[in-house]
Design a protein around this motif. Structure first.
Motif, PDB file in Angstrom:
ATOM      1  N   LEU A 217       0.813  -1.219   0.000  1.00 53.57           N
ATOM      2  CA  LEU A 217       0.000   0.000   0.000  1.00 53.57           C
ATOM      3  C   LEU A 217       0.843   1.263   0.000  1.00 53.57           C
ATOM      4  CD1 LEU A 217      -2.750  -1.198   2.469  1.00 53.57           C
ATOM      5  CD2 LEU A 217      -2.997  -0.848   0.030  1.00 53.57           C
ATOM      6  N   GLY A 218       2.078   1.162   0.478  1.00 52.48           N
ATOM      7  CA  GLY A 218       2.982   2.305   0.411  1.00 52.48           C
ATOM      8  C   GLY A 218       3.291   2.650  -1.034  1.00 52.48           C
ATOM      9  N   SER A 259      -3.699  -3.286   8.940  1.00 53.19           N
ATOM     10  CA  SER A 259      -2.782  -4.370   9.285  1.00 53.19           C
ATOM     11  C   SER A 259      -1.350  -4.081   8.844  1.00 53.19           C
ATOM     12  CB  SER A 259      -3.266  -5.698   8.704  1.00 53.19           C
ATOM     13  OG  SER A 259      -3.289  -5.634   7.304  1.00 53.19           O
ATOM     14  N   MET A 260      -1.131  -2.905   8.265  1.00 52.69           N
ATOM     15  CA  MET A 260       0.234  -2.508   7.918  1.00 52.69           C
ATOM     16  C   MET A 260       0.733  -1.541   8.960  1.00 52.69           C
ATOM     17  SD  MET A 260       0.410  -1.580   3.926  1.00 52.69           S
ATOM     18  CE  MET A 260       2.120  -1.105   3.902  1.00 52.69           C
ATOM     19  N   PRO A 261       1.804  -1.878   9.666  1.00 57.92           N
ATOM     20  CA  PRO A 261       2.272  -0.905  10.649  1.00 57.92           C
ATOM     21  C   PRO A 261       2.917   0.272   9.932  1.00 57.92           C
ATOM     22  CG  PRO A 261       3.823  -2.712  10.488  1.00 57.92           C
ATOM     23  CD  PRO A 261       2.678  -3.041   9.574  1.00 57.92           C
ATOM     24  N   THR A 262       2.751   1.460  10.464  1.00 57.67           N
ATOM     25  CA  THR A 262       3.548   2.577   9.987  1.00 57.67           C
ATOM     26  C   THR A 262       4.678   2.695  11.003  1.00 57.67           C
ATOM     27  OG1 THR A 262       2.367   4.175  11.309  1.00 57.67           O
ATOM     28  CG2 THR A 262       1.509   3.741   9.103  1.00 57.67           C
ATOM     29  N   THR A 263       5.624   3.574  10.755  1.00 59.67           N
ATOM     30  CA  THR A 263       6.740   3.640  11.699  1.00 59.67           C
ATOM     31  C   THR A 263       6.314   4.259  13.037  1.00 59.67           C
ATOM     32  OG1 THR A 263       7.425   5.648  10.607  1.00 59.67           O
ATOM     33  CG2 THR A 263       8.599   3.660   9.993  1.00 59.67           C
ATOM     34  N   SER A 264       5.039   4.627  13.156  1.00 57.13           N
ATOM     35  CA  SER A 264       4.615   5.155  14.453  1.00 57.13           C
ATOM     36  C   SER A 264       3.594   4.258  15.157  1.00 57.13           C
ATOM     37  CB  SER A 264       4.039   6.567  14.275  1.00 57.13           C
ATOM     38  OG  SER A 264       2.956   6.516  13.379  1.00 57.13           O
ATOM     39  N   THR A 265       3.343   3.051  14.630  1.00 57.87           N
ATOM     40  CA  THR A 265       2.387   2.152  15.275  1.00 57.87           C
ATOM     41  C   THR A 265       2.993   1.600  16.569  1.00 57.87           C
ATOM     42  OG1 THR A 265       1.703   1.492  13.066  1.00 57.87           O
ATOM     43  CG2 THR A 265       0.847   0.190  14.884  1.00 57.87           C
ATOM     44  N   ALA A 266       2.245   1.702  17.676  1.00 60.99           N
ATOM     45  CA  ALA A 266       2.746   1.209  18.962  1.00 60.99           C
ATOM     46  C   ALA A 266       2.568  -0.303  19.058  1.00 60.99           C
ATOM     47  CB  ALA A 266       2.012   1.893  20.104  1.00 60.99           C
ATOM     48  N   LEU A 267       3.522  -0.967  19.715  1.00 60.59           N
ATOM     49  CA  LEU A 267       3.494  -2.425  19.833  1.00 60.59           C
ATOM     50  C   LEU A 267       2.200  -2.876  20.502  1.00 60.59           C
ATOM     51  CD1 LEU A 267       5.308  -4.916  19.252  1.00 60.59           C
ATOM     52  CD2 LEU A 267       5.964  -4.853  21.643  1.00 60.59           C
ATOM     53  N   LEU A 270      -1.317  -3.541  16.491  1.00 56.67           N
ATOM     54  CA  LEU A 270      -1.459  -3.909  15.083  1.00 56.67           C
ATOM     55  C   LEU A 270      -2.671  -4.806  14.900  1.00 56.67           C
ATOM     56  CD1 LEU A 270      -0.047  -3.557  12.343  1.00 56.67           C
ATOM     57  CD2 LEU A 270       1.077  -5.725  12.762  1.00 56.67           C
TER      58      LEU A 270
ATOM     59  N   ALA B 191       0.232  -9.691   9.577  1.00 53.89           N
ATOM     60  CA  ALA B 191      -0.064  -9.112  10.885  1.00 53.89           C
ATOM     61  C   ALA B 191      -0.403 -10.210  11.892  1.00 53.89           C
ATOM     62  CB  ALA B 191      -1.207  -8.113  10.773  1.00 53.89           C
ATOM     63  N   LYS B 219      10.523  -1.789  12.862  1.00 56.86           N
ATOM     64  CA  LYS B 219      10.300  -0.718  13.834  1.00 56.86           C
ATOM     65  C   LYS B 219       9.190  -1.114  14.807  1.00 56.86           C
ATOM     66  CE  LYS B 219       9.752   3.607  15.510  1.00 56.86           C
ATOM     67  NZ  LYS B 219       8.475   3.568  16.158  1.00 56.86           N
ATOM     68  N   TYR B 220       8.137  -1.703  14.249  1.00 51.71           N
ATOM     69  CA  TYR B 220       6.985  -2.075  15.061  1.00 51.71           C
ATOM     70  C   TYR B 220       7.365  -3.075  16.151  1.00 51.71           C
ATOM     71  CZ  TYR B 220       2.559  -4.203  16.357  1.00 51.71           C
ATOM     72  OH  TYR B 220       1.503  -4.692  17.073  1.00 51.71           O
ATOM     73  N   PRO B 259       8.207   3.497   1.268  1.00 51.72           N
ATOM     74  CA  PRO B 259       6.970   4.183   0.903  1.00 51.72           C
ATOM     75  C   PRO B 259       5.946   4.087   2.038  1.00 51.72           C
ATOM     76  CG  PRO B 259       7.204   2.137  -0.354  1.00 51.72           C
ATOM     77  CD  PRO B 259       8.384   2.222   0.550  1.00 51.72           C
ATOM     78  N   VAL B 260       5.282   5.182   2.342  1.00 49.19           N
ATOM     79  CA  VAL B 260       4.299   5.166   3.425  1.00 49.19           C
ATOM     80  C   VAL B 260       2.882   5.141   2.853  1.00 49.19           C
ATOM     81  CG1 VAL B 260       5.752   6.269   5.154  1.00 49.19           C
ATOM     82  CG2 VAL B 260       4.400   7.684   3.628  1.00 49.19           C
ATOM     83  N   PRO B 261       1.979   4.391   3.491  1.00 43.74           N
ATOM     84  CA  PRO B 261       0.615   4.266   2.948  1.00 43.74           C
ATOM     85  C   PRO B 261      -0.223   5.516   3.219  1.00 43.74           C
ATOM     86  CG  PRO B 261       0.854   2.915   4.913  1.00 43.74           C
ATOM     87  CD  PRO B 261       2.194   3.510   4.651  1.00 43.74           C
TER      88      PRO B 261
END
Lengths: 349, 311
Positions: A217-218, A259-267, A270, B191, B219-220, B259-261
């Motif tokens: 999706l990115g 269901s796609m984590p971004t670099t700011s998704t907290a553990l 998800l 996931a 990162k997650y 790439p970011v969604p």
């Protein structure tokens, strides 16, 4: 409204296997306009690759395109094409970039020759002229020192360079439509970024329409003007890229985006879509996503939802959009996206 | 994991690994790599193909012999271990592979795939106990009794990876290396597997070395992250330090390429290019600690420059 350069109507494709008939594509409709990028998103088995292979008559021998399916390129219906007719289309009108640059290049032919070949075949260029044009095209797709490398063989090149060669071959006969099937999935992110930039630049220069198939999706957010989300052989939602990413309506689209984590998704936050896609040997009666859908209504298990129009450019096949459906609260990630939508895209008043 | 009392489970010091040593096609795959993995944490390793991340994972499991440096597990050097100690290490450190199809024996039932490890570790006194343990493992990864008698080809990709995870955990390891465990799976299933890994880590107090090229996923899951480039560790820090305050130009370039969604952000955004030629200028570079726990490979001048760039 523009007229589309390609229109797919009610496409159905099935495969005869020893286990029975697999209904891989179960009624797909979409339009493609000049110069735009349409991204088709979905997981393996959703039918995205079969759809595009059908556009080029490249399906395996056990595939059947159902009568009544239409693939309109101008006034011709490609769904009726016989093998001998396809030569006029493949490479010339519609060209394809495949996922794996190693298996889509001929290991026994020089790269220059492979790029020149479609020019000789489709544009009637003489060998010398075609070689010149191939060289120019190699430079266009960012192959450094093209003069020195025009007579190289594919195995001498890295994956990223090979994919540039594959793109050059696809562009060689100046097609109106380019289909890119997961063209960057086998590449590292930094190389992926380069390849995407080359594709975008060439598309702009040539005013080509691009069908971009991916599950990332990115990448979709980067390249697409419009998006079609496929699930179990059907398109479940389509719209402009902003409509799909900031105002999605189908629970499967919600699931994919959450269901796609971004670099700011907290553990721990998800979201996972439970279960697995249905077996298309026995396609479900109702909405194919119903069994994995936390928002499924009773009717989802019984009757396939029609498309509901959200805007002139946006439609989704989910019963949640029916007037009688209960209001539901989408996942948190989607609420955030909808808030962004409200703020930036919905005009006040 | 900046807690100074946290115990080092794996300690890698000045690790160097050379393939085809002494031959014409000699290739240094790892050069002077040092870092620690603390008990209970997830250490993420990122880098492009060819950076050496898989080689590093395999070396830590003693599948390759290093040319120099040491790897300590629980205080003892794995390359000096004797028979019994080594057998113990083999059960304490396990691996989850990328391709669950290729890493499961297609001729064994799931019950035997899991049972093999149990037998080897001496956890099974009799048939009944073996059956019970296999079921426990299946439940743990979200499968059930019916699955025990089936063969790998009867499962979907996500289910196969669950079996791969159950097999790794059968021998009750403390340390698990997951090398691209989700890249062969469908998006909607990725996931599920990631959440399972996180759940199991909590329940069993596992320590992970998570290797992947999907930077958002790393990162997650990770507490700390190391960035490998051309066999060298170029940056090391907490997930937040590395992702939100990267120092090394390679890390910056790598992160900018993800790439970011989010179409508005993604379409406006440019990838930072990286010219690696300076890495080969012959100058000596060391890991410089720029702030607590955040290291970058640099000369003194470069370190000062990176610091200035950040402010």
């Amino acid at each position: 409204m523009q007229t589309p350069i390609l229109e797919v109507k009610n496409l159905e494709v099935s495969f005869a296997t020893y286990a029975g008939t697999i209904q891989a594509i179960r009624g797909v409709d979409f339009q493609l306009f000049e110069g735009e990028t349409l991204a088709i998103v979905g997981e393996s088995g959703s039918g995205k690759s079969v759809t595009t292979k059908t556009l080029l008559g490249l399906n395996a021998a056990n595939a059947t395109v159902k009568k009544g399916s239409q693939i309109l390129l101008g006034n011709t219906n490609l769904a009726d094409y016989k093998e001998k007719d396809w030569d006029q289309i493949r490479g010339k009108k519609i060209a394809m970039v495949f996922q794996d640059p190693m298996t889509s290049l001929d290991p026994t032919m020089t790269i220059g020759k492979q790029i020149a070949e479609p020019m000789e075949k489709h544009l009637g260029k003489k060998a010398k002229e075609a070689r010149e044009a191939a060289l120019a095209l190699m430079k266009d797709v960012g192959i450094p020192d093209a003069e020195e490398h025009i007579d190289d063989y594919p195995h001498q090149w890295s994956g990223g360079m090979r994919q540039r060669a594959v793109i050059a071959i696809a562009l060689a006969a100046e097609p109106d439509i380019l289909i890119a099937d997961e063209p960057t999935t086998a590449l590292d992110v930094t190389i992926q970024a380069q390849i995407l930039n080359i594709l975008k630049a060439q598309q702009k220069k040539r005013k080509m329409a691009v069908i971009f198939i991916t599950h990332d999706l990115g990448v979709v957010a980067d390249v697409a003007d419009r998006v079609a989300v496929m699930y179990a052989g059907k398109i479940v939602e389509k719209g402009t890229v902003n409509e799909i990413f900031y105002n999605p309506k189908h629970p499967y689209t919600w699931g994919l985006l959450s269901s796609m984590p971004t670099t700011s998704t907290a553990l721990g936050s998800l979201h996972a879509i439970p279960g697995t896609p249905p077996d298309l040997l026995y396609p479900p009666k109702g909405d194919a996503f119903a069994n994995r859908n936390a928002y499924a209504l009773k009717i989802d298990h019984e009757k396939q939802p029609p498309f509901f129009q959200v805007s002139p450019t946006h439609e989704a096949a989910t019963w949640l959009l029916d007037k009688r459906a209960p209001k539901v609260v989408p996942p948190e990630e989607i609420q955030k996206r909808q808030a962004y939508w409200q703020e930036h895209f919905v005009k006040e008043g | 994991m900046e807690n100074p009392e946290a115990k080092k489970l794996v300690s890698i010091k000045n690790l160097t690994l050379t393939f085809n040593a002494g031959k014409k096609n000699e290739k240094t795959a790892l050069e002077d790599v040092s870092f620690d993995i603390y008990e209970g944490e997830t250490f993420g390793l990122v880098g492009e193909s060819g950076s050496g991340k898989t080689t590093l994972g395999r070396t830590v499991l003693k599948l390759y012999s290093p040319a120099g440096g040491s790897i300590e597990f629980d205080g003892s050097d794995i390359n000096k271990m004797k028979k019994k100690e080594l057998a113990d290490f083999r059960s304490k450190a396990q691996m989850i592979f990328q391709d669950p199809q290729a890493s499961l024996n297609g001729r064994l039932t799931v019950s035997n795939i899991l049972g093999e490890g149990l037998d080897e570790a001496g956890f099974t006194k009799n048939k009944e106990e073996r059956r019970k343990k296999v079921l426990e493992l299946l439940h743990m990864v979200g499968l059930n009794e019916d699955h025990a008698s089936r063969y790998p080809h009867e499962f979907s990709g996500g289910q196969k990876q669950r079996i791969g995870i159950a097999r790794a955990l059968a021998v009750q390891p403390k340390f698990v290396i997951a090398d691209e465990p989700i890249s062969a799976l469908d998006v909607s299933v990725q996931a599920q597997v990631v959440n399972l890994l996180a759940k199991l880590q909590k329940e069993q107090k596992l320590t992970y070395l998570f290797i992947a090229h999907d930077l958002a996923m790393v990162k997650y899951l990770s507490d700390r992250i190391g960035v490998l480039h051309w066999g060298k560790l170029v940056e090391l820090g907490t997930a937040d330090q590395v992702y939100n305050h990267p120092l090394h130009p390679y890390t910056k370039s790598l992160l900018s390429a993800v790439p970011v969604p989010d179409p508005v952000k993604e379409k406006a955004h440019h990838v930072k290019s990286y010219d690696p030629s300076f890495e080969k200028d012959g100058q000596e570079r060391h890991m410089v600690e720029m702030e607590a726990g955040h290291f970058v490979l640099a000369t003194q001048e470069e370190a000062a420059k990176y610091k200035a760039d950040q402010n």
